[in-house]
Design an enzyme around this catalytic site. Structure first.
Site, PDB file in Angstrom:
ATOM      1  N   ARG A  73       1.494  -2.747  12.932  1.00  0.00           N
ATOM      2  CA  ARG A  73       1.040  -2.947  14.167  1.00  0.00           C
ATOM      3  C   ARG A  73       1.391  -4.395  14.900  1.00  0.00           C
ATOM      4  O   ARG A  73       1.476  -5.298  13.822  1.00  0.00           O
ATOM      5  CB  ARG A  73      -0.919  -2.965  13.892  1.00  0.00           C
ATOM      6  CG  ARG A  73      -1.187  -1.676  13.704  1.00  0.00           C
ATOM      7  CD  ARG A  73      -1.355  -0.659  14.707  1.00  0.00           C
ATOM      8  NE  ARG A  73      -1.829   0.907  14.521  1.00  0.00           N
ATOM      9  CZ  ARG A  73      -1.078   1.619  13.754  1.00  0.00           C
ATOM     10  NH1 ARG A  73       0.134   1.578  13.500  1.00  0.00           N
ATOM     11  NH2 ARG A  73      -1.788   3.009  13.657  1.00  0.00           N
TER      12      ARG A  73
ATOM     13  N   GLU B  24       0.678  -0.276  24.606  1.00  0.00           N
ATOM     14  CA  GLU B  24       1.482   1.084  24.340  1.00  0.00           C
ATOM     15  C   GLU B  24       0.817   2.011  25.181  1.00  0.00           C
ATOM     16  O   GLU B  24      -0.297   2.148  25.346  1.00  0.00           O
ATOM     17  CB  GLU B  24       1.538   1.367  22.876  1.00  0.00           C
ATOM     18  CG  GLU B  24       2.170   0.447  22.229  1.00  0.00           C
ATOM     19  CD  GLU B  24       2.515   0.863  20.493  1.00  0.00           C
ATOM     20  OE1 GLU B  24       2.142   2.230  20.354  1.00  0.00           O
ATOM     21  OE2 GLU B  24       2.940   0.229  19.665  1.00  0.00           O
TER      22      GLU B  24
ATOM     23  N   HIS C 286       7.416   3.051  19.060  1.00  0.00           N
ATOM     24  CA  HIS C 286       6.490   3.314  18.033  1.00  0.00           C
ATOM     25  C   HIS C 286       7.026   4.929  17.491  1.00  0.00           C
ATOM     26  O   HIS C 286       6.178   5.965  17.649  1.00  0.00           O
ATOM     27  CB  HIS C 286       5.050   3.264  18.632  1.00  0.00           C
ATOM     28  CG  HIS C 286       4.056   3.323  17.467  1.00  0.00           C
ATOM     29  ND1 HIS C 286       2.847   2.849  17.932  1.00  0.00           N
ATOM     30  CD2 HIS C 286       4.143   3.656  16.140  1.00  0.00           C
ATOM     31  CE1 HIS C 286       2.093   2.746  16.718  1.00  0.00           C
ATOM     32  NE2 HIS C 286       2.836   3.246  15.639  1.00  0.00           N
TER      33      HIS C 286
ATOM     34  N   THR D 263       6.588  -2.234  11.482  1.00  0.00           N
ATOM     35  CA  THR D 263       6.372  -0.703  11.907  1.00  0.00           C
ATOM     36  C   THR D 263       4.769  -0.534  11.603  1.00  0.00           C
ATOM     37  O   THR D 263       4.430   0.706  11.816  1.00  0.00           O
ATOM     38  CB  THR D 263       7.027   0.253  10.908  1.00  0.00           C
ATOM     39  OG1 THR D 263       7.060  -0.068   9.884  1.00  0.00           O
ATOM     40  CG2 THR D 263       8.746   0.210  11.408  1.00  0.00           C
TER      41      THR D 263
ATOM     42  N   GLY E 124       0.828  -1.183   0.100  1.00  0.00           N
ATOM     43  CA  GLY E 124       0.148   0.175  -0.028  1.00  0.00           C
ATOM     44  C   GLY E 124       0.919   1.077  -0.055  1.00  0.00           C
ATOM     45  O   GLY E 124       2.080   1.241  -0.536  1.00  0.00           O
ATOM     46  N   ARG E 125       0.283   2.319   0.746  1.00  0.00           N
ATOM     47  CA  ARG E 125       0.883   3.666   0.321  1.00  0.00           C
ATOM     48  C   ARG E 125       2.178   3.602   1.117  1.00  0.00           C
ATOM     49  O   ARG E 125       3.355   4.344   0.641  1.00  0.00           O
ATOM     50  CB  ARG E 125       0.076   4.691   1.136  1.00  0.00           C
ATOM     51  CG  ARG E 125      -0.184   4.709   2.577  1.00  0.00           C
ATOM     52  CD  ARG E 125      -1.160   5.588   3.050  1.00  0.00           C
ATOM     53  NE  ARG E 125      -1.384   5.469   4.448  1.00  0.00           N
ATOM     54  CZ  ARG E 125      -0.583   6.222   5.393  1.00  0.00           C
ATOM     55  NH1 ARG E 125       0.276   7.133   4.720  1.00  0.00           N
ATOM     56  NH2 ARG E 125      -0.718   6.097   6.567  1.00  0.00           N
ATOM     57  N   ILE E 126       2.446   2.900   2.037  1.00  0.00           N
ATOM     58  CA  ILE E 126       3.900   2.670   2.785  1.00  0.00           C
ATOM     59  C   ILE E 126       4.794   1.573   2.127  1.00  0.00           C
ATOM     60  O   ILE E 126       5.933   1.882   1.920  1.00  0.00           O
ATOM     61  CB  ILE E 126       3.741   2.647   4.584  1.00  0.00           C
ATOM     62  CG1 ILE E 126       3.045   3.629   5.095  1.00  0.00           C
ATOM     63  CG2 ILE E 126       5.266   2.332   5.044  1.00  0.00           C
ATOM     64  CD1 ILE E 126       2.634   3.427   6.639  1.00  0.00           C
TER      65      ILE E 126
ATOM     66  N   ARG F 168      -3.274  -8.625  -1.329  1.00  0.00           N
ATOM     67  CA  ARG F 168      -4.288  -8.895  -1.738  1.00  0.00           C
ATOM     68  C   ARG F 168      -3.843  -9.099  -3.403  1.00  0.00           C
ATOM     69  O   ARG F 168      -3.016  -8.479  -3.689  1.00  0.00           O
ATOM     70  CB  ARG F 168      -5.274  -7.621  -1.735  1.00  0.00           C
ATOM     71  CG  ARG F 168      -5.931  -7.791  -0.388  1.00  0.00           C
ATOM     72  CD  ARG F 168      -6.725  -6.321   0.013  1.00  0.00           C
ATOM     73  NE  ARG F 168      -5.859  -5.188  -0.359  1.00  0.00           N
ATOM     74  CZ  ARG F 168      -6.466  -3.891  -0.284  1.00  0.00           C
ATOM     75  NH1 ARG F 168      -7.817  -3.872  -0.125  1.00  0.00           N
ATOM     76  NH2 ARG F 168      -5.716  -2.832  -0.559  1.00  0.00           N
TER      77      ARG F 168
END
Length: 334
Positions: free
Chosen positions: A236, A265, A285, A234, A153-155, A175
């Site tokens: 979850r 956290e 985090h 990085t 995805g975007r990252i 996916r």
């Protein structure tokens, strides 16, 4: 509006240029972390708009039902920590920009920092030097190795680009649409999940935290990784099956992990098993915690407050709430 901001650990938001967007509002910033419902209910008793920093505090029914003046929750990204159904029932609007298609360069950069730090054992070497020693181990280069991107995805797309720039082969799992996009971008798509984990020298997780992705990385997946491999998370902590990572690192497959996210956290227990493994590099985090990233994120969050006050709420994730909005008798400002 009376605005409360939770979990601004270092009172950073006041130093951002975008904080001026809250001029004219009555703003309270809390710099500690509290999850106790009684304490939160007292602190937020007069709050009309609540600003959340990611998933640092859970907002559930037991708390929401005691916040009679709350009208808006404004945040960014996913919201598994918010009881949206209860918000809707109580007439509380939840605004959250999903930033689809907008890369998080801060998280991608930090991911790559962890890759280099772990593969070259930088923290260990720094500690050795500070202790009066010299070189203490030998690292590994990454050129020519296979980088696995789980979630394109975007990252993940940005991290994949870094891998290519460093001369790595990039293999993508996700996916079908994501893998098709990866192939269009000239990358390899994994033929199977098992093959992905067996093949990759570095696996970096970049999946959204949804119910269908909870525990998606299993103990068997980790056990199939190479003893020389590195797992980077990085995204979850809950993407990994509970307890599986510590057991896998103790067993030596994968040989290393670089972790920026945890089940609970903030993690302040120095006896936590993950923090006491020599083959785990752990950070608190930090992926999205840069001044530039926060300027972008909180500009949007504060814009959501102003849009709501103007009567034109944006990025509403529970639009059905408008059928349940509390009466003016309960909220004089409507």
């Amino acid at each position: 509006m009376r605005v409360s901001i939770l979990d601004d650990y270092f009172d950073t938001l006041r130093t951002l240029s975008c904080f001026s967007r809250l001029d004219g509002h009555d703003v309270t910033v809390w710099t500690d972390h509290v999850q106790d419902v009684d304490i939160l209910a007292e602190r937020l008793a007069d709050t009309e708009a609540l600003v959340l920093i990611r998933e640092r505090t859970e907002i559930r029914a037991a708390l929401l039902e005691r916040l009679s003046k709350l009208r808006l929750i404004s945040q960014r990204s996913v919201y598994p920590h918010i009881d949206v159904a209860t918000c809707t029932r109580l007439g509380v609007v939840v605004s959250s920009d999903q930033h689809v298609g907008v890369p998080s360069h801060a998280t991608a950069e930090f991911t790559w920092g962890l890759v280099l730090a772990a593969m070259r054992q930088i923290p260990k070497q720094v500690n050795s030097l500070k202790a009066g020693d010299w070189q203490t181990a030998i690292g590994r280069t990454i050129r020519g190795k296979t980088l696995g991107i789980y979630g394109y995805g975007r990252i993940g797309q940005v991290v994949a680009g870094y891998g290519r720039a460093f001369g790595m082969d990039v293999l993508v799992l996700g996916r079908p649409s994501s893998m098709a996009r990866a192939e269009t971008d000239g990358l390899m798509a994994a033929k199977s999940k098992r093959g992905f984990f067996e093949t990759c020298d570095i696996v970096s997780l970049h999946l959204r935290m949804l119910e269908e992705t909870r525990g998606i990385v299993t103990a068997d997946d980790l056990a199939s990784m190479k003893p020389s491999a590195l797992l980077v998370n990085t995204s979850r902590a809950a993407l990994i099956e509970p307890g599986a990572l510590v057991a896998a690192l103790r067993a030596g497959r994968p040989g290393m992990a670089a972790i920026d996210v945890f089940d609970h956290e903030p993690l302040r227990d120095p006896s936590d098993p993950l923090l006491n493994l020599d083959n785990a590099l752990c950070t608190p985090h930090l992926g999205y915690v840069t001044r530039e990233e926060w300027e972008m994120q909180f500009t949007g969050i504060f814009n959501q407050i102003n849009a709501f006050e103007s009567g034109a709420a944006i990025n509403v994730v529970n639009p059905e709430v408008f059928d349940q909005i509390r009466s003016p008798a309960q909220h004089p400002n409507g």
